[in-house]
Design a protein around this motif. Structure first.
Motif, short mmCIF file in Angstrom:
data_model
loop_
_atom_site.label_atom_id
_atom_site.label_comp_id
_atom_site.label_asym_id
_atom_site.label_seq_id
_atom_site.Cartn_x
_atom_site.Cartn_y
_atom_site.Cartn_z
N ARG A 47 0.85 -1.19 0.00
CA ARG A 47 0.00 0.00 0.00
C ARG A 47 0.88 1.23 0.00
N VAL A 48 0.25 2.37 -0.27
CA VAL A 48 0.97 3.63 -0.33
C VAL A 48 1.59 3.97 1.02
N THR A 49 1.04 3.43 2.10
CA THR A 49 1.58 3.67 3.44
C THR A 49 2.86 2.89 3.69
N GLU A 50 3.16 1.91 2.87
CA GLU A 50 4.34 1.06 3.06
C GLU A 50 5.44 1.37 2.06
N ARG A 51 5.08 1.91 0.90
CA ARG A 51 6.04 2.05 -0.18
C ARG A 51 7.01 3.22 0.07
N TYR A 52 8.10 3.22 -0.71
CA TYR A 52 9.14 4.25 -0.60
C TYR A 52 8.76 5.46 -1.47
N PHE A 53 9.15 6.63 -1.00
CA PHE A 53 8.96 7.86 -1.78
C PHE A 53 10.28 8.62 -1.99
N GLY A 54 11.36 8.12 -1.42
CA GLY A 54 12.64 8.80 -1.58
C GLY A 54 12.78 10.05 -0.74
N ASN A 55 11.86 10.26 0.20
CA ASN A 55 11.93 11.46 1.03
C ASN A 55 13.19 11.44 1.90
N GLY A 56 13.97 12.51 1.81
CA GLY A 56 15.22 12.59 2.55
C GLY A 56 16.36 11.81 1.93
N VAL A 89 -6.83 13.27 -11.92
CA VAL A 89 -6.92 14.73 -11.80
C VAL A 89 -5.86 15.25 -10.83
N ASN A 90 -5.63 14.52 -9.75
CA ASN A 90 -4.67 14.97 -8.75
C ASN A 90 -3.23 14.61 -9.08
N GLU A 91 -3.03 13.76 -10.06
CA GLU A 91 -1.69 13.30 -10.42
C GLU A 91 -0.93 12.82 -9.18
N ASP A 92 -1.54 11.85 -8.51
CA ASP A 92 -1.02 11.40 -7.22
C ASP A 92 0.35 10.74 -7.35
N ALA A 93 1.20 11.01 -6.34
CA ALA A 93 2.44 10.25 -6.17
C ALA A 93 2.09 8.91 -5.54
N LEU A 94 2.58 7.84 -6.13
CA LEU A 94 2.19 6.51 -5.69
C LEU A 94 3.28 5.80 -4.89
N GLY A 95 4.51 6.31 -4.89
CA GLY A 95 5.60 5.62 -4.24
C GLY A 95 6.06 4.43 -5.04
N GLY A 96 6.98 3.66 -4.47
CA GLY A 96 7.49 2.51 -5.19
C GLY A 96 7.95 1.42 -4.23
N ASN A 97 7.98 0.20 -4.73
CA ASN A 97 8.48 -0.91 -3.94
C ASN A 97 10.00 -0.97 -3.89
N LEU A 98 10.64 -0.22 -4.75
CA LEU A 98 12.10 -0.22 -4.82
C LEU A 98 12.62 1.21 -4.82
N GLY A 108 19.43 8.94 -8.17
CA GLY A 108 18.64 7.82 -7.68
C GLY A 108 17.24 7.82 -8.26
N SER A 109 16.46 6.87 -7.77
CA SER A 109 15.10 6.75 -8.29
C SER A 109 14.26 5.91 -7.34
N VAL A 110 12.94 6.03 -7.51
CA VAL A 110 11.94 5.21 -6.84
C VAL A 110 11.09 4.58 -7.93
N TRP A 111 10.84 3.29 -7.85
CA TRP A 111 10.09 2.64 -8.92
C TRP A 111 9.45 1.33 -8.44
#
Length: 782
Positions: free
Chosen positions: A651-660, A678-687, A716-719
């Motif tokens: 879920r989005v609560t578990e995935r990585y966003f690269g914050n920091g 419409v909101n173009e949500d950030a979804l995060g990534g498993n990696l 770097g990247s999140v994907w």
């Protein structure tokens, strides 16, 4: 002694001299009247049938007679009378003393010192009255003593000297009151701080003045001189600075280095000092041939040679030698050899600038530790200090282990100074280990500030105490709040569970997020606990348990279907077990210029709760100093992976966003994004994976300003997503798309803590990424 006080003392001495002369004259006059046939005066003898004492109120007559030492009917010479006068006057009880012979009667007239009514301090601003009151020995409602008042003035002046105010003067004065009372006043002229205007070096060729100043405890005065205390001149620091310079050079192979002088000259105005260190560097040496020999019957040198971690070509360092001796002596203890020592035998090869080392396994003296005495720890418990010793009472003495115990005590960070030495015990084969520590503040208060154009300003506040209640325990609390999130947490660590080298920790967190870049809210609450223990000289292993609940709600109707589907699921409970391995030789390693940090951990969820996954994280850091050690370069590689098990998805609560992880972007500013929503949500990534390259360097400003610079490059990247079906059924691009940012940093060491300003620019980004070109952090310590 100050001029005013010297004048007062001289007047008092002259008054006493006049009194003695008067007494002597009276003696002679009385003798001439009563015994005219005795001549000269020094041959005259008195005999008093009665002694009268006048003027005493608090001191008993018997006490005065005892000081005089004159008995009724005793023949007394003029010299003996003068001695009696001196004994009474030197008792410190009387302001004035007279001995007057009147025929067969000796009259002793005294004026007692007054009682101190109150003690006041005038002219002090830098040191409070309460602090000064603790320094003086004079007390209210006690007898005034000029000698004690003079000693108190010197103690106050010394307190100002330690603060760098060498020109401070203290004058004790008394104000007469009724009933033989006085007010004691210390008039203080604080003067200006004597600052280290310039610190210079003579004889240094291998390292610049700038680099050597970083080694010293003493600092040059800068434009924050009124707030920074380390730039004040304290003579006692010079010897410490000499040792620190010597250790610095020796750890870099300069075995012949000598700091021959550390001198300070006062300016004509006595408000500044010019400190100069004279150095004889010598030449740097490398390690040459390394051999191990055994001089103890039955002990094989080959095993000790395998334990050595030293090779030809390394830079010579006393620490390198000590660490290898420790490994070999530890091996001897494991073999049950209690009185075996390893001696390093050094042979210089001046032609090749090398040092050949022979480690000799020899038989040591049979000496035991009788006891360990600890002093100076007003707050820290004895057991916290004792557990830094691998040796206990009754064990064989190992001098090297005692020295290393002292290093472990200093490394705690609880003490500004820690001295450990061994003294002879009750018998020749016993020693007493004395530990003398000086405690220092161990708490910290941290403030943080961040800013971005999109998210506005956020702040955080935190408290930490690493010696909680003097037990060596660590406690921390933090609270962070911004425009779109709140985060609070606590942690507690017991470093020696059950008195063993086993740490226990417990912590918790509560987070609420309402990101502008994500039209949904999250709530995370959890409790963690774990144990940790060393698995090597520079490595440790932690085992951990986490129980948490993650909730996703308030999802906007215009958000991505991926998030809306995940929001249908109620709050998920997670029960996970994990471990983390860490290797860090930056402090205990043999390279004084840098080191390596490695971390690897995994968490396994699914033994209970609603989630099933394996999360793996890794970090590798390497740093070193270049360009005469004035520039520090650092490389950091970090990554993480979440692998869902069974039919579960992340879920989005578990995935990585690269914050920091990647500077230059806002929270939730990079990674897969549903561009058709419409909101173009950030979804995060498993990696996620990131490589950070940093350099810290001087800016050419005077180092006393505490301002240095830095540069960084982050790539770097999140994907990777489990579900990629976005709005309108269009697949979300969750492929690896690298981002890159460059930036400059300004580090400023201020009295309120170190500030860091980051200015960044994205070299490679996607159009939908959210940049953050500036951020600021601040922390302070008490």
């Amino acid at each position: 002694m100050h001029k005013t006080h010297r004048a007062a003392t001289e007047r008092s001495s002259r008054a006493k001299a006049r009194a003695r002369l008067l007494a002597t004259a009276l003696f002679i006059g009385g003798a001439t009247a009563s015994q005219p046939f005795l001549s000269p005066a020094f041959a005259q003898v008195f005999s008093f049938s009665n002694v009268t004492i006048e003027g005493n109120e608090r001191v008993d007559a018997a006490t005065i007679l005892n000081y005089a030492g004159i008995s009724r009917g005793q023949e007394v010479s003029a010299a003996a009378l003068n001695d009696a006068y001196q004994r009474i006057a030197n008792s410190g009880l009387f302001e004035k003393v007279e001995l007057v012979p009147q025929g067969s009667t000796l009259v002793i007239r005294v004026t007692e010192y007054p009682i101190v009514n109150v003690i006041n301090f005038e002219g002090n601003k830098r040191i409070k009255d309460e602090q000064l009151a603790e320094l003086v020995q004079s007390r209210s409602r006690r007898v005034y003593s000029p000698t004690m008042a003079e000693s108190d003035a010197a103690a106050i002046a010394e307190a100002y000297r330690v603060q760098g105010r060498l020109a401070a003067s203290v004058t004790p004065k008394i104000i007469r009151r009724s009933e033989n009372r006085v007010d004691l006043v210390f008039e203080i002229a604080e003067g200006k701080v004597v600052e280290n205007e310039r610190i210079s070096f003579v004889g240094n060729r291998a390292f610049s003045d700038r680099r050597l100043r970083q080694v010293l405890e003493t600092k040059q005065a800068g434009f924050l001189r009124n707030l920074i205390r380390r730039d004040t001149f304290v003579a006692e620091r010079l010897e410490l600075d000499k040792k620190m310079l010597t250790d610095f050079y020796q750890s870099r192979g300069y075995i012949d280095v000598q700091v021959t002088d550390a001198s300070a000259e006062l300016s004509r105005e006595r408000d500044a000092t010019f400190v100069t260190y004279t150095i004889r560097e010598g030449l740097p040496y490398k390690i040459g041939k390394v051999t191990v020999v055994s001089e103890v019957e039955g002990v094989d040198a080959a095993a000790y040679e395998e334990a050595a971690r030293i090779r030809t070509g390394q830079t010579y360092s006393p620490l390198l030698i000590d660490n290898n001796i420790t490994r070999m002596e530890t091996l001897a203890l494991k073999q049950g050899l209690n009185f075996v020592r390893v001696e390093p035998r050094v042979t210089r090869d001046d032609r090749n600038q090398a040092v050949d080392i022979e480690f000799a396994v020899v038989r040591g003296e049979r000496v035991f530790v009788e006891r360990i005495d600890i002093e100076g720890n007003a707050t820290t418990l004895d057991q916290v200090i004792r557990r830094q010793f691998r040796t206990v009472e009754g064990d064989p003495l190992n001098p090297r282990e005692i020295r290393q115990s002292a290093e472990r005590i200093r490394a705690l960070g609880f003490f500004s100074d820690a001295k450990v030495d061994a003294q002879p015990g009750s018998s020749p084969d016993q020693v007493v280990v004395n530990v003398d520590v000086e405690e220092q503040p161990t708490g910290s208060l941290t403030f943080g500030l961040s800013y971005s154009v999109a998210s506005g300003t956020g702040f955080n506040i935190g408290f930490s105490e690493k010696n909680f209640l003097g037990r060596g325990q660590a406690l921390s609390l933090s609270l962070a709040s911004g425009v779109s999130n709140q985060n609070s947490s606590f942690s507690f660590t017991e470093p020696a569970l059950l008195g063993r080298d086993l740490s226990f920790s417990v912590g918790g967190y509560y987070r609420i997020s309402e990101y502008d870049n994500a039209k949904y809210d999250t709530r995370n609450i959890g409790l963690t606990t774990g144990i940790g223990f060393p698995v090597g000289e520079q490595s440790k292993l932690d085992l951990r348990l986490r129980v948490s609940e993650d909730k996703l709600d308030n999802v906007d109707a215009d958000s991505s279907p991926i998030i809306q589907d995940e929001a249908i699921i109620p709050a998920l409970k997670t029960f996970s077990l994990g471990y983390a391995y860490e290797y860090d030789n930056r402090i205990t390693g043999l390279n004084p210029k840098g080191g390596v940090l490695l971390r690897f951990g995994q968490d396994f969820a699914g033994l209970g709760g609603d989630t099933e996954y394996i999360e793996t994280t890794a970090l590798a850091l390497a740093e070193t100093k270049i360009m005469n050690e004035e520039v520090t370069v650092r490389a950091i590689f970090e990554g993480g992976a979440i692998h869902s098990l069974g039919d579960t998805t992340s879920r989005v609560t578990e995935r990585y966003f690269g914050n920091g992880k990647i500077r230059g972007f806002e929270p939730n500013g990079i990674g897969p994004r549903d561009l058709n929503a419409v909101n173009e949500d950030a979804l995060g990534g498993n990696l996620f994976a990131v490589a950070r390259f940093e350099a810290d360097f001087p800016l050419g400003l005077p180092e006393e300003y505490g301002i240095t610079g830095g540069a960084f490059l982050d790539v770097g990247s999140v994907w990777s997503l489990d579900n990629t079906t976005g709005a309108g059924g269009v697949e979300v691009d969750d492929s690896f798309i690298p981002r890159a940012t460059v930036g400059l940093s300004i580090f400023w060491s201020t009295p309120i803590g170190p500030l860091r300003f980051n200015f960044s620019h994205a070299l490679k980004k996607e159009d939908y990424d959210k940049e953050q070109s500036f951020d600021l952090t601040i922390s302070t310590r008490f």
